[in-house]
Motif scaffolding. Structure first.
Motif, mmCIF file in Angstrom:
data_model
loop_
_atom_site.group_PDB
_atom_site.id
_atom_site.type_symbol
_atom_site.label_atom_id
_atom_site.label_comp_id
_atom_site.label_asym_id
_atom_site.label_seq_id
_atom_site.Cartn_x
_atom_site.Cartn_y
_atom_site.Cartn_z
ATOM 1 N N ILE A 80 30.722 27.494 30.112
ATOM 2 C CA ILE A 80 31.032 28.418 31.209
ATOM 3 C C ILE A 80 32.548 28.518 31.367
ATOM 4 C CG2 ILE A 80 30.824 28.827 33.699
ATOM 5 C CD1 ILE A 80 28.182 27.311 33.650
ATOM 6 N N MET A 81 33.062 29.754 31.439
ATOM 7 C CA MET A 81 34.507 29.967 31.574
ATOM 8 C C MET A 81 34.890 30.015 33.050
ATOM 9 S SD MET A 81 36.119 30.039 28.740
ATOM 10 C CE MET A 81 37.561 31.094 28.760
ATOM 11 N N ARG A 82 35.114 28.852 33.628
ATOM 12 C CA ARG A 82 35.474 28.808 35.050
ATOM 13 C C ARG A 82 36.808 29.507 35.317
ATOM 14 N NH1 ARG A 82 32.766 24.558 33.837
ATOM 15 N NH2 ARG A 82 30.973 23.918 35.091
ATOM 16 N N ARG A 83 37.685 29.453 34.319
ATOM 17 C CA ARG A 83 38.993 30.096 34.483
ATOM 18 C C ARG A 83 38.838 31.585 34.805
ATOM 19 N NH1 ARG A 83 41.720 32.931 31.107
ATOM 20 N NH2 ARG A 83 40.581 32.336 29.235
ATOM 21 N N VAL A 84 37.890 32.239 34.138
ATOM 22 C CA VAL A 84 37.659 33.666 34.358
ATOM 23 C C VAL A 84 37.117 33.886 35.775
ATOM 24 C CG1 VAL A 84 36.257 35.628 33.626
ATOM 25 C CG2 VAL A 84 37.319 34.129 31.910
ATOM 26 N N LEU A 85 36.181 33.054 36.173
ATOM 27 C CA LEU A 85 35.618 33.177 37.523
ATOM 28 C C LEU A 85 36.700 32.936 38.576
ATOM 29 C CD1 LEU A 85 32.256 31.255 36.937
ATOM 30 C CD2 LEU A 85 32.570 33.734 37.127
ATOM 31 N N ALA A 86 37.565 31.965 38.309
ATOM 32 C CA ALA A 86 38.638 31.665 39.276
ATOM 33 C C ALA A 86 39.582 32.853 39.396
ATOM 34 C CB ALA A 86 39.395 30.411 38.852
ATOM 35 N N SER A 87 39.885 33.510 38.291
ATOM 36 C CA SER A 87 40.767 34.680 38.351
ATOM 37 C C SER A 87 40.117 35.786 39.172
ATOM 38 C CB SER A 87 41.062 35.204 36.950
ATOM 39 O OG SER A 87 41.659 34.205 36.186
ATOM 40 N N ILE A 88 38.829 35.966 38.986
ATOM 41 C CA ILE A 88 38.138 37.003 39.755
ATOM 42 C C ILE A 88 38.173 36.651 41.245
ATOM 43 C CG2 ILE A 88 35.901 38.098 40.174
ATOM 44 C CD1 ILE A 88 35.307 37.742 37.167
ATOM 45 N N SER A 89 37.871 35.420 41.567
ATOM 46 C CA SER A 89 37.856 35.013 42.974
ATOM 47 C C SER A 89 39.225 35.132 43.627
ATOM 48 C CB SER A 89 37.385 33.561 43.098
ATOM 49 O OG SER A 89 35.988 33.494 42.954
ATOM 50 N N ASN A 90 40.281 34.908 42.847
ATOM 51 C CA ASN A 90 41.638 34.938 43.398
ATOM 52 C C ASN A 90 42.361 36.258 43.157
ATOM 53 O OD1 ASN A 90 42.220 32.130 44.517
ATOM 54 N ND2 ASN A 90 41.346 31.658 42.527
ATOM 55 N N ASN A 91 41.627 37.244 42.662
ATOM 56 C CA ASN A 91 42.236 38.551 42.376
ATOM 57 C C ASN A 91 43.439 38.455 41.452
ATOM 58 O OD1 ASN A 91 40.599 40.360 44.010
ATOM 59 N ND2 ASN A 91 41.444 39.190 45.734
ATOM 60 N N THR A 92 43.357 37.593 40.464
ATOM 61 C CA THR A 92 44.450 37.545 39.489
ATOM 62 C C THR A 92 43.900 38.036 38.142
ATOM 63 O OG1 THR A 92 43.969 35.261 38.941
ATOM 64 C CG2 THR A 92 45.629 35.633 40.649
ATOM 65 N N ASP A 93 44.807 38.209 37.215
ATOM 66 C CA ASP A 93 44.459 38.776 35.916
ATOM 67 C C ASP A 93 43.522 37.835 35.138
ATOM 68 O OD1 ASP A 93 44.415 40.093 33.566
ATOM 69 O OD2 ASP A 93 46.477 39.565 32.977
ATOM 70 N N THR A 153 31.102 43.252 35.456
ATOM 71 C CA THR A 153 30.015 43.273 36.444
ATOM 72 C C THR A 153 30.323 42.324 37.602
ATOM 73 O OG1 THR A 153 28.562 43.511 34.552
ATOM 74 C CG2 THR A 153 27.501 43.081 36.676
ATOM 75 N N ILE A 154 30.755 41.121 37.251
ATOM 76 C CA ILE A 154 31.038 40.134 38.300
ATOM 77 C C ILE A 154 32.236 40.582 39.130
ATOM 78 C CG2 ILE A 154 31.678 37.722 38.768
ATOM 79 C CD1 ILE A 154 30.215 36.932 36.203
ATOM 80 N N ARG A 155 33.239 41.141 38.462
ATOM 81 C CA ARG A 155 34.414 41.579 39.193
ATOM 82 C C ARG A 155 34.053 42.668 40.221
ATOM 83 N NH1 ARG A 155 39.752 42.178 36.594
ATOM 84 N NH2 ARG A 155 38.685 43.393 34.998
ATOM 85 N N ASN A 156 33.218 43.582 39.808
ATOM 86 C CA ASN A 156 32.795 44.637 40.741
ATOM 87 C C ASN A 156 32.053 44.064 41.936
ATOM 88 O OD1 ASN A 156 33.924 46.682 39.296
ATOM 89 N ND2 ASN A 156 32.092 46.987 38.020
ATOM 90 N N GLN A 157 31.279 43.028 41.658
ATOM 91 C CA GLN A 157 30.504 42.407 42.719
ATOM 92 C C GLN A 157 31.425 41.654 43.703
ATOM 93 O OE1 GLN A 157 27.706 39.800 40.829
ATOM 94 N NE2 GLN A 157 26.894 39.007 42.773
ATOM 95 N N VAL A 158 32.409 40.950 43.181
ATOM 96 C CA VAL A 158 33.232 40.071 44.009
ATOM 97 C C VAL A 158 34.388 40.820 44.668
ATOM 98 C CG1 VAL A 158 34.739 38.028 43.952
ATOM 99 C CG2 VAL A 158 32.597 38.057 42.649
ATOM 100 N N GLN A 159 34.980 41.734 43.945
ATOM 101 C CA GLN A 159 36.201 42.374 44.456
ATOM 102 C C GLN A 159 35.917 43.718 45.103
ATOM 103 O OE1 GLN A 159 38.979 42.430 41.206
ATOM 104 N NE2 GLN A 159 39.240 40.210 41.224
#
Ligand code: WT7
Length: 674
Positions: free
Chosen positions: A639-652, A667-673
């Protein structure tokens, strides 16, 4: 840190270096430490003998003959040959001159209830009676472990000091933790006695706390550890105030049993300096919390020395640390350090904003508190909800502490100007459960303060910043790396309870070049934090580099949170990442993917939250549970937690094309952001 994980340090705030603030002149005039030669006396050349100064703040039955035994490195023995008792040093030795002085001010959360002022004489009486009960009624003896699951109360330090008197190793579990969390610690420490309290106030409500004891005992039994006695203090002595019934033959009311021990006196055990004093469990990189084992002589010397020189405690001070005694801060800097110095230590039962955000400053005013100690999360919250409250109250702090997480310079300045009214020296103390006491801080009577920076290594603590390969970064380079301590010190934990291998692997293996070495120089201690050192030698801490999230100054293991979510049967996978938060510093976001055949719903998200609360406690509550169709994964399935963390923190999120399922990121970005 393994590739694909994320860390707090990666999302850390990189604020600017700030200008110095100088300690007020009247503070310096009365400070315990103003002699700058302390840094020379505690230089590496004078290590380890420099720590004799700290040991000499204590009373020893037999003086030690070897300051540091490294023959079992990195498990060290400090002050070898010495015999000492912590309870004697925190209580008995003050009677001759200060028996009528207040040792503990207990402040109930309800303002209409009376504040209790316990003198050193009264503390002596109550510690002795409790020690007699523990010995003669509960059958506890030197070397036994006992789990305490107590709320903030005067009875908590009384129980700890009673244990210390007998040489019984206490393991206090934070009162806000669940029964299940207590069970894990009961089992790991092999406790057959659990000490708790029937109830306590939080946010104006009287909580049934005894309920958790039933859960803890049941779960511990499943795991193979039988608790045969549960000792229950009453929040209102003489009145049982929980709904949960007592279990016949197992549960006993301390306040009743104590009647058989009124007037009892118990001779303190003459402990070896290196005998364990207590265990304090903390989160690590696996699901299983680690029992940090702290010794008696070294630990007590270190917390006494640092309380004197960094907290600037004099016997006439009224000192209030708002932390919970269930964390290391409370052990070291509410109980052992301040009481060893004969201070008056304030214990407040409740939350800072009950019934309103003026409460802390009313307590300070009414008790004449002059030393105040808290965490950035509380400072941020009080600044948000009651920015003008401190000015309404008439108190004067000479000294204030911030501890537990990085503090933003803006928040620091509010603390300094508004809470401290520009009259207090501030110390930003960086340390850990493992380290027993402070690692980096300014010395309040000597060094200028710099908002957002902890300061230099403490006298006798020699930090270095290493890169991933173990190469030392140039001093003062302002570059981020892994902060380590080159040398051992007396407050350092001795091992992880029952797991020496984990102790060595977690904290030393990465940078130890010779695992057979008996020389402390070969064993730098890896703290697990990233930091930068400025040219003036001040350290700025950036956050954890490992799978630990520091929420409001409390450590949560991501693996602990993830495995708690997996208790929910619909959940197939879970991943936790740190998100920046205005009040808490960072807070966890919980991502879950469901097993086939289940649908996402608000009820299911709530079920995950409930599982976190019952497995760990309310502090584990995430900002949000995101139920996602799939986790972003590497081709090998990680699991790429780094990617999830970027999405949660609105970073690249960076390049995700090498993932096994790059489409899910969008898909996840649309859901979270959204
Ligand atoms: C972690 C240790 C220290 C007792 C309470 C927490 C972080 C601690 C600071 C500070 C920046 C800090 C570190 C450390 N931390 N103090 N002054 N500035 N970060 O003890 O639960 O063992 O947590 O708290 O990340 O590793 P703990």
């Amino acid at each position: 840190m393994s590739q694909g994980e994320t860390s707090e340090a990666q999302i850390a705030v990189h604020w600017q270096e700030e200008d110095y603030f100088y300690p007020p002149r009247d503070f310096v005039a009365q400070a315990n430490l103003t002699d700058e030669s302390v840094y020379d006396r505690f230089s590496l050349d004078n290590f380890p003998n420099c720590f004799k100064e700290y040991a000499d703040l204590l009373d020893w039955y037999e003086y030690w003959d070897e300051i540091l035994d490294t023959s079992d490195a990195p498990c060290y023995k400090w002050f070898k040959g010495g015999k000492i008792n912590a309870s004697y040093n925190c209580v008995d030795r003050h009677l001759a001159r200060n028996k009528n002085k207040t040792a503990i001010h207990f402040v109930p959360e309800l303002e209409e209830e009376k504040v209790e002022h316990i003198t050193y004489q009264e503390l002596y009486v109550r510690v002795n009676e409790m020690a007699a009960l523990l010995r003669d009624f509960a059958g506890l003896k030197r070397g036994d472990r006992v789990t305490l699951h107590m709320p903030m109360s005067a009875e908590l330090p009384i129980t700890m000091l009673a244990c210390a008197r007998l040489g019984v190793i206490h393991s206090q579990v934070f009162g806000g933790f669940s029964g299940n969390a207590a069970a894990d610690r009961i089992e790991d420490s092999g406790s057959r006695v659990l000490i708790t309290m029937d109830s306590y106030y939080r946010g104006g409500k009287l909580l049934d706390h005894k309920k958790k004891a039933d859960e803890a005992v049941a779960k511990a039994a499943q795991d193979g550890q039988v608790v045969d006695k549960v000792l229950i203090w009453q929040r209102y002595p003489g009145k049982y105030s929980a709904q949960t019934p007592l279990v016949e033959g197992r549960d006993f009311l301390v306040n009743d049993e104590l009647k058989n021990f009124y007037g009892a006196r118990v001779e303190p055990e003459r402990m070896n300096a290196e005998d364990p004093l207590f265990l304090m469990y903390t989160s690590g990189t696996t699901g299983k919390p680690k029992g940090c084992q702290h010794g008696t002589g070294g630990y007590l010397a270190y917390v006494t020395g640092t309380s004197k020189y960094v907290q600037d405690i004099h016997p006439e001070d009224v000192y209030w640390c708002m932390a919970d005694i269930g964390w290391i801060t409370g052990h070291s800097y509410i109980v052992y350090g301040p009481l060893a110095l004969c201070a008056s230590s304030v214990i407040y039962e409740g939350i800072p904003n009950y019934p309103d955000p003026g409460r802390p400053w009313r307590i300070a005013q009414n008790l004449d508190v002059n030393i105040f100690h808290t965490a950035p999360t509380a400072i941020r919250a009080l600044r948000k909800i009651g920015p003008d409250e401190p000015a309404k109250y008439n108190y004067k702090f000479k000294h204030m502490t911030t501890v537990g997480e990085p503090i933003e310079p803006e928040v620091w300045k509010w603390y300094y100007n508004v809470v401290g009214k520009g009259q207090a020296a501030i110390v930003d103390t960086w340390w850990q459960t493992e380290t027993g006491g402070f690692l980096c801080s300014t010395l309040p009577g000597i060094s200028p303060m710099k908002p957002g920076s902890a300061g230099k290594g403490m006298p006798g603590i020699h930090p270095i910043i290493l890169d991933d390969e173990g190469v030392e970064l140039p001093r003062g380079a302002g570059k981020a790396g892994n902060i380590c301590i080159q040398n051992p010190w007396p407050g350092m934990f001795q091992t992880i309870w029952g797991d020496r291998d984990r102790f060595v692997t977690n904290y030393f293996a990465r940078y130890c070049k010779n695992p057979d070495s008996k020389d402390w120089r070969d064993w730098p201690y890896m703290t697990g934090d990233a930091a930068v050192e400025a040219p003036d030698g001040y350290y700025r801490i950036l956050g954890r580099i490992d799978d630990v999230i520091n929420v409001s100054g409390h450590r949560l293991g991501t693996k602990e949170l993830e495995s708690a979510a997996l208790v929910v049967e619909e959940v197939a996978e879970s991943a936790v990442v740190p998100v920046k938060d205005d009040i808490k510093g960072v807070t966890p976001d919980m991502y879950v993917a469901l097993k086939p055949g289940f649908e996402a719903s608000d009820e299911l998200a709530q079920k995950v939250i409930n599982a976190l609360i019952s497995e760990i406690g309310p502090i584990a509550k995430p900002r949000k549970v995101w139920i996602v169709p799939d986790m972003p994964k590497t081709r090998s399935g990680k699991i790429m937690r780094r990617v999830l963390a970027s999405i949660s923190n609105n970073t690249d999120v960076g390049d995700v094309m090498t993932l096994a399922n790059p489409d899910v990121v969008e898909t996840i970005r649309n859901q979270v952001q959204k």
